[in-house]
Enzyme design. Structure first.
Site: not given
Ligand code: NAD
Ligand code: UFG
Length: 343
Positions: A154, A201, A179, A150, A125
């Site tokens: 990664k 979102l 992304f 988190y 990520s």
């Protein structure tokens, strides 16, 4: 050829399954259903047919389950590893679960496949960059102190992979730094479908659009950006899925054994701009309210995606508006089927 997708009934995994299927691969979807519904498997079968998709309910943190998987399917040609917990915010309150699942799961999986030298793709990520000093963000941008556990899972995942490929020339691995994936399959038969409340979102925005949710909270409008809201690089999930298949095929034929690519459109878009674009697409206003900033949010992140475009000949086909429209079609589909509301 047979490919395992861990986290295969999740949002991104299900979309990768459709692209692999279209290219003639057999797919084994491995998932513990902690953030997905078995109905996603039924949807995939309805869309793609059942000949070439298998579902295995397994938990990647359980070595006996993973051993069993690779004994049963001894002819696996590649693994795409997506299974993880993914909420930045939740990881702040439940760090141990995140380390256990995301780091523990990766180690269990790698322990099984490393000696078999199965080409491996890891879901990383842009969160590994933290707040990057330079924009757009290149793959050479250093790991920064993360804003969340988190993010650390990664970073640690990528470091583990780096060490393993160094110790074993025959093991090939690729880290894809996503992304912000959004949108849904053009058929509207699969899309983002988390258990419980979505955290991201776009699904929150589509839920407000359809009336499942009263209003959208904008997490802060006092960031140092043109309209004060955070900026992200939103990419259609089908373009992201395509990147995995190109990446896998590159690994099959490549001489080197370690690759890292950003996967984004390379366009920074603010939260307010996303809402505005969505309102135009659905032709109605989205009720919104500015609320306090969300802990763990990076103010600005967008990619320099030139490396993947050049080396893997990856070309995104979809715009942000295409992605928003597909997310809206998916939301409407979810809304119109009562049996989609199962938990
Ligand atoms: P998702 O939650 O929809 O899918 C993940 C799937 O993994 C779920 O179906 C869940 O049930 C499964 N899973 C979790 N732990 C498991 C375990 N121990 N064993 C077996 N299955 C397990 O999430 P997603 O959006 O599809 O994300 C997939 C990957 O991409 C994750 O690794 C995530 O961190 C990464 N990623 C996602 C985003 C994003 O915005 N969606 C951005 C960057 C990176
Ligand atoms: N946002 C809101 N209101 C909401 C939800 C989100 O204003 O109700 C804002 C966030 O503050 C952020 C933007 O919308 O600025 C995007 O938020 P998302 O939750 O959709 O995505 P994030 O960028 O926070 O996180 C996503 C994935 C992570 C991944 C990360 C990489 O969820 O897995 O991208 O940056 F690591």
């Amino acid at each position: 050829m047979k490919i395992v997708i861990t986290g295969g009934l999740g949002y991104i995994g299900a979309h990768i399954c459709t692209v692999l299927n279209q290219k003639g691969y057999k797919v084994i979807l491995v998932d513990n259903l902690s953030n997905s519904f078995i109905k996603m498997y039924h949807q995939l079968i309805a869309l793609l047919g059942e000949e070439s998709i298998v579902f295995e309910k397994k938990d990647i943190t359980q070595s006996d389950e993973i051993k069993e998987l690779f004994q049963k399917h001894s002819d696996i040609n590649g693994v795409i590893h997506l299974a993880a917990l993914k909420s930045v915010n939740q990881s702040i309150t439940q760090p141990l679960s995140y380390y256990q699942n995301n780091v523990g799961g990766l180690i269990t999986l790698l322990s099984e496949i490393k000696s078999k030298n199965i080409p491996f793709i890891f879901s990383s990520s842009c969160t590994v960059y933290g707040q990057a000093d330079q924009l757009p963000i290149k793959e050479t941008s250093p790991f920064k102190s993360s804003f969340s556990p988190y993010g650390y899972t990664k970073q640690i995942g990528e470091l583990i992979i780096k060490d393993i490929v160094k110790s074993n020339d025959s093991f090939k691995a690729m880290c894809l730094r996503y992304f912000n994936p959004i949108g849904a399959h053009p058929s509207a038969m699969i899309g983002e479908w988390p258990i419980g409340e979505p955290q991201n979102l776009v699904p929150l925005m589509t839920q407000v659009g359809i009336g499942k949710r009263k209003e959208l909270k904008i997490f802060g409008d006092t960031y140092n950006t043109p309209d004060g809201t955070c900026i992200r690089d939103y990419i259609h999930v089908m373009d992201l899925a395509e990147a995995h298949v190109l990446g896998l095929e590159y690994l099959f034929s490549s001489n080197s054994n370690h690759y890292i690519y950003n996967v984004g459109l390379g366009k920074g878009v603010s939260v307010k701009e996303m809402i505005h674009r969505f309102e135009k697409i659905i032709e109605k206003p989205i009720r919104q309210k500015v609320s306090k900033i969300r802990e763990g949010d990076v103010p600005v992140a967008y990619a320099d995606a030139s490396k993947i475009k050049t080396q893997l000949s990856w070309q995104p086909k979809y715009s942000i508006d295409d992605a928003l429209l597909s997310a809206w079609k998916w939301e409407k589909q979810l809304h119109s089927h009562n049996d989609f509301q199962v938990s």
